[in-house]
Design a protein around this motif. Structure first.
Motif, PDB file in Angstrom:
ATOM      1  N   TYR A 153       0.821  -1.220   0.000  1.00  8.10           N
ATOM      2  CA  TYR A 153       0.000   0.000   0.000  1.00  8.10           C
ATOM      3  C   TYR A 153       0.854   1.269   0.000  1.00  8.10           C
ATOM      4  O   TYR A 153       0.480   2.274  -0.609  1.00  8.10           O
ATOM      5  N   THR A 154       1.994   1.218   0.685  1.00 14.70           N
ATOM      6  CA  THR A 154       2.899   2.370   0.679  1.00 14.70           C
ATOM      7  C   THR A 154       3.359   2.641  -0.758  1.00 14.70           C
ATOM      8  O   THR A 154       3.370   3.787  -1.221  1.00 14.70           O
ATOM      9  N   LEU A 155       3.715   1.569  -1.460  1.00 16.43           N
ATOM     10  CA  LEU A 155       4.163   1.717  -2.852  1.00 16.43           C
ATOM     11  C   LEU A 155       3.013   2.161  -3.749  1.00 16.43           C
ATOM     12  O   LEU A 155       3.190   2.992  -4.634  1.00 16.43           O
ATOM     13  N   ARG A 156       1.830   1.604  -3.505  1.00 15.34           N
ATOM     14  CA  ARG A 156       0.681   1.961  -4.342  1.00 15.34           C
ATOM     15  C   ARG A 156       0.359   3.445  -4.190  1.00 15.34           C
ATOM     16  O   ARG A 156      -0.027   4.112  -5.154  1.00 15.34           O
ATOM     17  N   ALA A 157       0.536   3.962  -2.983  1.00 15.29           N
ATOM     18  CA  ALA A 157       0.304   5.388  -2.744  1.00 15.29           C
ATOM     19  C   ALA A 157       1.270   6.216  -3.590  1.00 15.29           C
ATOM     20  O   ALA A 157       0.855   7.132  -4.307  1.00 15.29           O
ATOM     21  N   GLU A 158       2.551   5.872  -3.550  1.00 12.30           N
ATOM     22  CA  GLU A 158       3.550   6.620  -4.321  1.00 12.30           C
ATOM     23  C   GLU A 158       3.266   6.497  -5.821  1.00 12.30           C
ATOM     24  O   GLU A 158       3.355   7.466  -6.567  1.00 12.30           O
TER      25      GLU A 158
END
Lengths: 173, 173
Positions: free
Chosen positions: A150-155
């Motif tokens: 999710y952290t990567l998806r946000a970026e």
């Protein structure tokens, strides 16, 4: 296929390996992920993103240490066995220069895919290990990888609008 | 109800507020979450967990800055309006001493709940804002909070077995 992501075996193949082999695969995958993030961070110039990717690299390093500890407690005195095969995609270090936002976006997408499958892989190992503490550790690792996803998806989401990204990421805390 | 978590209005109430009010609520919630994590980190002695909670505090600080930037672009020159009400649970600073693992576990559970609802709250705001860049920013924030939720869930899972946690968390990267 791009060089940074090696497609491995489908998740169903988990059954065909011993727990010792699966843990070896997991350790190898964590090392690969750490090297991928380290090499990616070196090539990224946006401070906020560089910092986040460096953080991810550190996290994967900690997971490797946790897995080695578990391996050591299950197979005392044994060298870690690294099978040739691996389940799901495995991240490789980024060897090329990144020339555009598009290059970064593509790599983040591979990382998302690898994190997603890693989370599922740990869920599969959870079913195989027998004691509650080992199951718990697998749930921990699975949730951590979901967090990374999710952290990567946000970026990724913001990077798709490069102009906005560069503008927004200059804000301080 | 514990003092660290104030239950707010249900998510459906989003409709009853203006976008300006909703952004004010979101900014207030990010400030509350940051202060909660900062005060929690001060009271935690396990280095690995302290570091993770401090990291979460920093993240919420960045979200606040992003939201203020968006607010400024939508309502130029206006002071941020902070409504009395808030949607979903709102984290409050931890004022008491923590005496046991159980105390920490309880607080992590409140934080998980707040992060989960925060992710949904941003999804609701995404439906209301009209331009693609603002929708994108709301998706970014929603995904970040989901990432926090899973990061916390991972820690929560291990904390439930305190003996294992203290043993595992002494491993270095």
């Amino acid at each position: 296929m791009v060089q940074e992501l090696e497609e491995g075996l489908p998740l169903e193949k988990v059954k065909e390996f011993s727990l010792e082999e699966l843990l070896g695969m997991a350790i190898k995958a964590e090392i690969g992920a750490r090297k991928f993030y380290e090499s990616l961070a070196e090539r990224i110039e946006i401070p906020a993103l560089k910092e986040k990717i460096t953080w991810l690299a550190g996290e994967e390093g900690k997971h490797e240490a946790l897995l080695r500890k578990m391996y050591g407690s299950m197979f005392p005195g044994k060298e870690v066995l690294y099978p040739e095969e691996h389940i799901g995609p495995e991240l490789q270090p980024v060897a090329r220069e990144l020339h555009s936002a598009q290059d970064i976006i593509e790599l983040i997408r591979w990382a998302m895919r690898a994190e997603e499958i890693a989370a599922q892989f740990y869920e599969e190992i959870e079913k195989i290990v027998e004691t509650e503490d080992r199951k718990r550790l697998m749930r921990y690792l699975s949730d951590m990888e979901k967090g990374h996803y999710y952290t990567l998806r946000a970026e990724y989401e913001l990077l798709l609008d490069w102009e906005m990204y560069s503008q927004m990421m200059h804000v301080g805390p």
